[in-house]
Design a protein around this motif. Structure first.
Motif, mmCIF file in Angstrom:
data_model
loop_
_atom_site.group_PDB
_atom_site.id
_atom_site.type_symbol
_atom_site.label_atom_id
_atom_site.label_comp_id
_atom_site.label_asym_id
_atom_site.label_seq_id
_atom_site.Cartn_x
_atom_site.Cartn_y
_atom_site.Cartn_z
ATOM 1 N N SER A 77 0.719 -1.159 0.136
ATOM 2 C CA SER A 77 -0.073 0.011 -0.071
ATOM 3 C C SER A 77 0.999 1.205 -0.094
ATOM 4 O O SER A 77 1.879 1.218 0.467
ATOM 5 C CB SER A 77 -0.873 -0.126 1.217
ATOM 6 O OG SER A 77 -1.709 1.089 1.314
ATOM 7 N N VAL A 78 0.467 2.293 -0.727
ATOM 8 C CA VAL A 78 1.206 3.544 -0.666
ATOM 9 C C VAL A 78 0.121 4.677 -0.384
ATOM 10 O O VAL A 78 -1.137 4.592 -0.569
ATOM 11 C CB VAL A 78 1.740 4.127 -1.830
ATOM 12 C CG1 VAL A 78 2.907 3.082 -2.343
ATOM 13 C CG2 VAL A 78 0.869 3.995 -2.974
ATOM 14 N N GLY A 79 0.660 5.583 0.351
ATOM 15 C CA GLY A 79 -0.184 6.866 0.746
ATOM 16 C C GLY A 79 0.250 7.842 1.512
ATOM 17 O O GLY A 79 1.522 7.984 1.353
ATOM 18 N N GLY A 80 -0.650 8.637 2.558
ATOM 19 C CA GLY A 80 0.061 9.636 3.097
ATOM 20 C C GLY A 80 -0.466 10.149 4.354
ATOM 21 O O GLY A 80 -1.882 9.844 4.654
ATOM 22 N N LEU A 81 0.290 10.276 5.427
ATOM 23 C CA LEU A 81 0.161 10.629 6.649
ATOM 24 C C LEU A 81 -0.197 12.212 6.722
ATOM 25 O O LEU A 81 0.918 12.655 6.112
ATOM 26 C CB LEU A 81 0.727 10.154 7.705
ATOM 27 C CG LEU A 81 0.941 8.557 8.045
ATOM 28 C CD1 LEU A 81 1.906 8.466 9.301
ATOM 29 C CD2 LEU A 81 -0.260 7.955 8.308
ATOM 30 N N VAL A 82 -1.023 12.903 7.337
ATOM 31 C CA VAL A 82 -1.008 14.301 7.691
ATOM 32 C C VAL A 82 -1.332 14.539 8.941
ATOM 33 O O VAL A 82 -2.075 14.074 9.606
ATOM 34 C CB VAL A 82 -2.427 14.869 6.792
ATOM 35 C CG1 VAL A 82 -2.443 16.462 7.103
ATOM 36 C CG2 VAL A 82 -2.297 14.495 5.387
ATOM 37 N N ALA A 83 -0.449 15.423 9.474
ATOM 38 C CA ALA A 83 -0.360 15.726 10.729
ATOM 39 C C ALA A 83 -1.185 16.904 11.065
ATOM 40 O O ALA A 83 -1.096 17.911 10.185
ATOM 41 C CB ALA A 83 1.176 16.237 11.418
ATOM 42 N N VAL A 84 -2.127 17.019 12.233
ATOM 43 C CA VAL A 84 -3.177 17.994 12.127
ATOM 44 C C VAL A 84 -3.148 18.461 13.763
ATOM 45 O O VAL A 84 -3.041 17.527 14.696
ATOM 46 C CB VAL A 84 -4.603 17.414 11.787
ATOM 47 C CG1 VAL A 84 -5.515 18.684 12.150
ATOM 48 C CG2 VAL A 84 -4.538 17.040 10.490
#
Length: 826
Positions: A567-574
């Motif tokens: 799997s590939v994707g992205g984490l976003v810090a909030v």
């Protein structure tokens, strides 16, 4: 005198926005000299507009821009279809959109020198393209044509000059496309049925007289020649010298100052469409105000004002300029007339010796924060000037009515609360995710503009002899001691940062991911969480943070677990703070030749889960022009030692499992060539060296390997630009393709921008083994993307594969292949 910037985005109608946006000089010089004012008055009396069109930063003909803008006084613009995002950086680590921001500012710096204006389309520089067809398949052709039409309708050029031919040739596909699209736009800009949405925004159709290509050989039929030599009337410099200073601003492309002559200079042109020209590029075009209904008297009065201009007393011209101002105000408005009005106001400001300055004691503000602004005005002439009011659109104003005293400074102070809804500072074209070939811009009125409008524009309203004179400025943040002031930015109260840009996982495995929270203001507190793609698990789901002092940081760790399948994707810090969501990094671009630039992109971490194995534990890295190799090595589990040329000895490299040479190190480093013998000895003793690509021009070391290997003398397009081109395995059982990861066709899926560049053109076949073949459509396969030589007990690898683009993008196959090359002999 501060730069004459018209704030065109806040608190004004859309029609007025359109009228103002296209008349902006890139910036003005410091307080103008009398000679500068005289030349500006000469330019005011000239009524010719020229638009130069090409594809990239550095494509423009600065000699032509300098001559037409400073020699003839024309309104001269350069439309670069792209911002140069896909190029290389010769001076620092910025690539992609960050490089585009730097190159945007380099173009603006160049225009401040040569006198031109700067425009852009939304086209994204996706890297080298071998054909116009490939370029137009990636760009949105209709959108780019619409952008060029928008610039034509807003800037209203009498003629367009392309840098390149619309006919396909061996040049960059972007180059040819820039001329093809300029020609299409030339034919549509005057058609009210073309892009009618622009007309609803306040633009009107405009048909330039002709479109020319800057080029052609002497003696060819239809060539119009222009003698573009001479000297600047203000500085005495030759136009060649000024053009060279302008071109030298492209420092991210390795440009610098070179000697410039002052003799004759000829520019040739050939007609692409429109009315023919015989003797001059402006044949048949009225070059003065006479062409404007009611403009004959303005032409006469401006000529008289120029003839009477006193270099020893510029203020003596104020009455004549005020008379002109009144007459120009009575003319029907269009973009050129509106620009001439602003030019006349600027002339008045200069002849009065009128200066304005708007500053804040800080360099950035947070939404909701109180902002104190200091204003300073002064007048250097004896002409009576009264300051009526100082206004910040959308925030408030301060009334005055005081008459300025010659030589004295009138100071004021205003305090406002910045709205919590004020958008954070970010280049307007980077506020949304782009498509493959285009930036996305939500505010159509911004399209074409070089940079975002000021968050805090200021209007100073003066009264001079009964007439209103508005001088515009923007609030600048005070710089540190010894440093210049800079544009006041709106920032997030916290900046979020992942330790790396990419995180590599095995399927179903977890690892600790750390987020750094940096406080821009004291008492910063909130809740931090990670937004993850489907199938990825984050624990804990959220964590509180509290930072007492501005400038301090807190580090919070989350355990991220990948899904059990690739799997590939992205984490976003909030960060949730007081009901407001913040998710921004802080990225600074700071070079002495351009203004400071602040970017606040989303705090995003690329994540990829796939099967990968490595054999080594320690690696040395010798940097080149700058890339993310260190980060990639660490993601593969290597302990990285940063090297210099002096470290390239068998003794110092003995304990390293591999040594990686950075991108363009043979172009950039003076300490590499003298130490190659030590590097080769390390390989001979059992070491493993991986050399990334170099450019064939500007090599500081002619020898690229232990055996004959050359990147010189080959075709200029010794590269594969199609990132989806099929890849053949020439040696499928070679260890580089089997150990520890078996490489197959799927490993070459999902690559970005290109396969590779500057492949070797010749090599010793008795020692180097090519393992891959690839090619762009219609071309013969290139087999030198990866060359492997056995040298003694070790391996020497030279590669033109664009690992430096694939690894930061988290491309799984690129990591697997990279790991294999590092593992040779292990």
């Amino acid at each position: 005198m501060r730069a004459f910037r018209r704030p065109w985005w806040l608190g004004i109608s859309l029609a007025l926005l359109t009228a103002l946006a296209w008349g902006e000089p890139c910036a003005a010089a410091p307080e103008p000299s009398p000679a500068t004012l005289r030349e500006e008055l000469r330019s005011f009396g000239t009524y010719v507009t020229v638009l130069h069109v090409a594809a990239h930063p550095d494509d423009e003909n600065t000699q032509l821009i300098t001559y037409l803008a400073r020699g003839r006084g024309y309104r001269m613009g350069y439309l670069s279809l792209t911002r140069g995002d896909g190029g290389q950086n010769e001076i620092g680590p910025e690539f992609s959109e960050r490089l585009g921001v730097a190159r945007t500012q380099e173009l603006l710096a160049a225009r401040r020198i040569d006198g031109g204006r700067q425009f852009f389309s939304r086209a994204l520089d996706f890297g080298f393209s071998k054909s116009v067809d490939e370029t137009l398949a990636i760009w949105d052709r209709q959108q780019v044509v619409a952008d060029v039409v928008r610039v034509i309708r807003g800037f209203r050029p009498d003629l367009i000059i392309t840098r390149f031919s619309p006919e396909p040739s061996g040049t960059h596909g972007h180059h040819t496309a820039s001329a093809v699209l300029a020609l299409e736009a030339f034919k549509q800009a005057g058609d009210p049925k073309a892009f009618p949405e622009q007309l609803r925004e306040g633009l009107t159709p405009w048909q330039p007289t002709r479109i020319l290509q800057n080029g052609g050989r002497d003696g060819d039929p239809g060539i119009v020649a222009l003698q573009a030599g001479g000297k600047d009337a203000v500085t005495g410099e030759s136009f060649q010298a000024i053009a060279m200073r302008s071109r030298a601003q492209h420092r991210t492309q390795g440009f610098g100052m070179r000697p410039a002559g002052d003799g004759p200079w000829r520019e040739n042109f050939r007609l692409l469409a429109g009315a023919p020209a015989t003797n001059d590029i402006v044949d048949g075009i009225e070059t003065t105000w006479v062409r404007v209904p009611g403009g004959a008297e303005i032409a006469r009065l401006s000529g008289e004002a120029l003839a009477k201009f006193d270099l020893n007393d510029p203020a003596a011209s104020v009455p004549a300029l005020l008379d002109l101002k009144k007459r120009v105000a009575g003319l029907p408005s269009d973009p050129v007339v509106a620009d001439k009005r602003r030019q006349l106001d600027h002339l008045l400001q200069g002849c009065l010796g009128l200066t304005v300055q708007s500053t804040a004691s800080v360099t950035d503000v947070v939404p909701g924060q109180k902002l104190k602004i200091q204003s300073r005005t002064s007048v250097g002439s004896a002409v009576p000037v009264r300051l009526m009011r100082t206004r910040i659109p959308g925030l408030g104003e301060m009334k005055s009515g005081a008459e300025l005293k010659r030589g004295a400074v009138a100071a004021g102070e205003m305090t406002f609360k910045v709205s919590k809804s004020t958008p954070l500072s970010q280049p307007y074209w980077l506020r949304q995710e782009p498509t493959t070939g285009m930036f996305r811009v939500s505010e159509s009125g911004w399209i074409g503009q070089p940079e975002s409008p000021s968050a805090f524009p200021v209007e100073y309203e003066f009264q001079v002899a009964g007439q209103k004179l508005v001088v515009t400025d923007e609030v600048m943040g005070a710089g540190d001691a010894g440093k210049p002031s800079r544009r006041l930015d709106v920032i997030s109260p916290v900046a979020l940062r992942f330790k790396s840009g990419v995180a590599i996982f095995g399927p179903g495995t977890g690892k600790s991911i750390e987020v750094e929270v940096a406080a821009a203001r004291s008492d910063a507190s909130g809740i931090l969480r990670l937004e993850a793609p489907s199938g990825w698990n984050v624990t804990p789901t959220k964590q509180p943070f509290s930072i007492a002092r501005a400038g301090d940081t807190a580090k919070l760790a989350f355990v991220v677990t990948a899904p059990p399948t690739p799997s590939v994707g992205g984490l976003v810090a909030v960060a949730d703070m007081g009901g407001t969501r913040y998710s921004n990094q802080r990225v600074e671009i700071n070079y002495p030749h351009i203004p400071f630039q602040l970017l606040q992109p989303p705090a995003r971490l690329k994540v990829a889960a796939f099967e990968i194995s490595t054999c080594g534990k320690s690696a040395g890295y010798l940097p080149g022009a700058g890339d993310d190799t260190t980060e990639a090595l660490e993601q593969l589990g290597y302990k990285v030692t940063r090297l210099t040329g002096a470290d390239l000895t068998p003794e110092k490299l003995h304990d390293l499992d591999a040594v990686v040479i950075g991108v363009r190190a043979f172009n950039e480093r003076d300490d590499l060539a003298p130490n190659l013998a030590g590097l080769f000895a390390y390989v001979e003793g059992g070491g493993n060296v991986l050399v990334q690509y170099n450019r064939p021009t500007g090599l500081k070391a002619r020898r690229l390997g232990p055996y004959d290997l050359s990147i010189e003398g080959g075709a200029p397009q010794q590269r594969v630009t199609d990132e989806n081109s099929p890849v053949s395995l020439l040696e499928p059982e070679n260890a580089a393709l089997t150990t520890p990861n078996r490489i197959g066709p799927l490993d070459f899926a999902g690559w970005v921008q290109e396969r590779g560049a500057y492949f070797p053109s010749s090599w010793d076949p008795a020692h180097y083994t090519p393992i891959l073949a690839m090619n762009d459509p219609g071309e013969a396969p290139l087999k030198s993307g990866i060359l492997i030589a056995r040298h003694g007990r070790g391996y020497y690898v030279y590669t033109g594969i664009a690992f430096f683009r694939q690894l930061p993008a988290g491309v799984p196959g690129a990591y697997r292949l990279f790991a294999n090359l590092l593992s040779l002999g292990k």
